[in-house]
Design an enzyme around this catalytic site. Sequence first.
Site, PDB file in Angstrom:
ATOM      1  N   ASP A  76       0.928  -1.026  -0.069  1.00 19.02           N
ATOM      2  CA  ASP A  76      -0.132   0.071   0.113  1.00 19.02           C
ATOM      3  C   ASP A  76       1.011   1.241  -0.002  1.00 19.02           C
ATOM      4  O   ASP A  76       1.759   1.570   0.991  1.00 19.02           O
ATOM      5  CB  ASP A  76      -0.844  -0.055   1.243  1.00 19.02           C
ATOM      6  CG  ASP A  76      -1.842   1.008   1.117  1.00 19.02           C
ATOM      7  OD1 ASP A  76      -1.751   1.942   0.442  1.00 19.02           O
ATOM      8  OD2 ASP A  76      -2.728   1.100   2.017  1.00 19.02           O
ATOM      9  N   HIS A  77       1.150   1.784  -1.092  1.00 18.84           N
ATOM     10  CA  HIS A  77       2.053   3.028  -1.284  1.00 18.84           C
ATOM     11  C   HIS A  77       1.762   4.072  -0.401  1.00 18.84           C
ATOM     12  O   HIS A  77       2.478   5.218  -0.376  1.00 18.84           O
ATOM     13  CB  HIS A  77       2.091   3.249  -2.658  1.00 18.84           C
ATOM     14  CG  HIS A  77       3.448   3.799  -3.161  1.00 18.84           C
ATOM     15  ND1 HIS A  77       4.477   4.265  -2.112  1.00 18.84           N
ATOM     16  CD2 HIS A  77       4.038   3.981  -4.410  1.00 18.84           C
ATOM     17  CE1 HIS A  77       5.600   4.503  -2.901  1.00 18.84           C
ATOM     18  NE2 HIS A  77       5.359   4.325  -4.114  1.00 18.84           N
TER      19      HIS A  77
END
Length: 431
Positions: free
Chosen positions: A403-404
Amino acid sequence: MPIDITMPALSPTMETGTLAKWLVKEGDKVSPGDVIAEIETDKATMEVESIDEGVVAKIVVAAGTEDVPVGQLIAVLAEEGEEVAAPKAAKAAPKEAPKPEVKEAPKPAKAEKPEPAPKPEPAKAEAPAPAPAAAPAADTDDRVKASPLARRIAEAKGIALGDVQGSGPGGRVVKADLDGGKTAPPAATAPKAAAPAMFETEIPHEAVKLSNMRKVIARRLTEAKQTIPHIYLTVDIQLDALLKLRGELNAALEPRGVKLSVNDLLIKALAAALIEVPECNVSISGEQLFKYSRADISVAVSIPGGLITPIITGADSKSLSAIATEMKELAGRAKEGKLQPHEYQGGTASLSNMGMYGITQFDAVINPPQGMIMAIGAGEKRPFIVNDALAIATVMSATGSFDHRAIDGADGARLMQAFKRLVENPLGMIA
């Protein structure tokens, strides 16, 4: 005094459930702790226990009923000899007796209707006169060569077949012509806007209603792909040392009846890597970042009709034999639909292994609110650099989805590096 039994909320996300089976019948005595029913949630079939003592006076929701909302009355307990049927009928009666509408029955309203006597203007009622004009259009459509499916689509979308150039044999209008076909006046198509949602096909098929589990999987994965900016990082990992260690450990554990799988060692490696790179052992919610000090690994298990992720809690501090024993037991109960919510909800990261299907590499979808998932491909013999020389080695590809929003690419890369090192030097996991 009667005691209502309602559909319980068996998980934080549960909104409805299926009353799979009653294990009691009307007239049976029950005590606290007695199992009275089986409820199917989106993930498992769970047993419901009575919390009171009494007699099952009335079963309100029949076995097999789907989509029963949480909190809805499903049965009534009473003391022996206590009558509860009458109150039930009384409850239903008021619903049907909203007499306010009967008050409208005195038709004084009709007495007022004469006032708008101008209504006898059937001149406007003669508006049907345009109908004959519409008839020729319909006749025209009937004379146009078109497949049955094309006719249904045209009717649903308000498309005039006479305005569509057919590309089928002899100028026949087919489905493909309507995908970008000319439509009749926009006003005609507007009311039909919802029609495309209806799927039709001439291919022989069976329409199967989605299970609660499949609905939740669809909703959560759609949410994950729409709201989580995924970043994917892949490494190739040599497995020979891990396979050798596994063989030695299994020989030593055989008298205890424990057998380690490759997946058990990978669970341990991911947990250890998350502790080593805590920046990846996180989840995000709103404007808060949750940093976990323990690695709870959710492991994807395929079950009939869907997927479930039983959790190895504190996998970083458990022995390999404990992980193997726990995983075997959890996977078995997962396939029977017997997991409790706390056994599959939560986790700090996930591991999904499709190597047993011969898949060499894939990108997994993050399971929110977790921050990452590790996708494991099949181990296979490949040319590989071993001790600075080209050799044939057993190699697998592992892809981390991150999850950036919560995890930077560099931190994800460090986790993949740590995971690779632990798998290629597996003694580091048990030291």
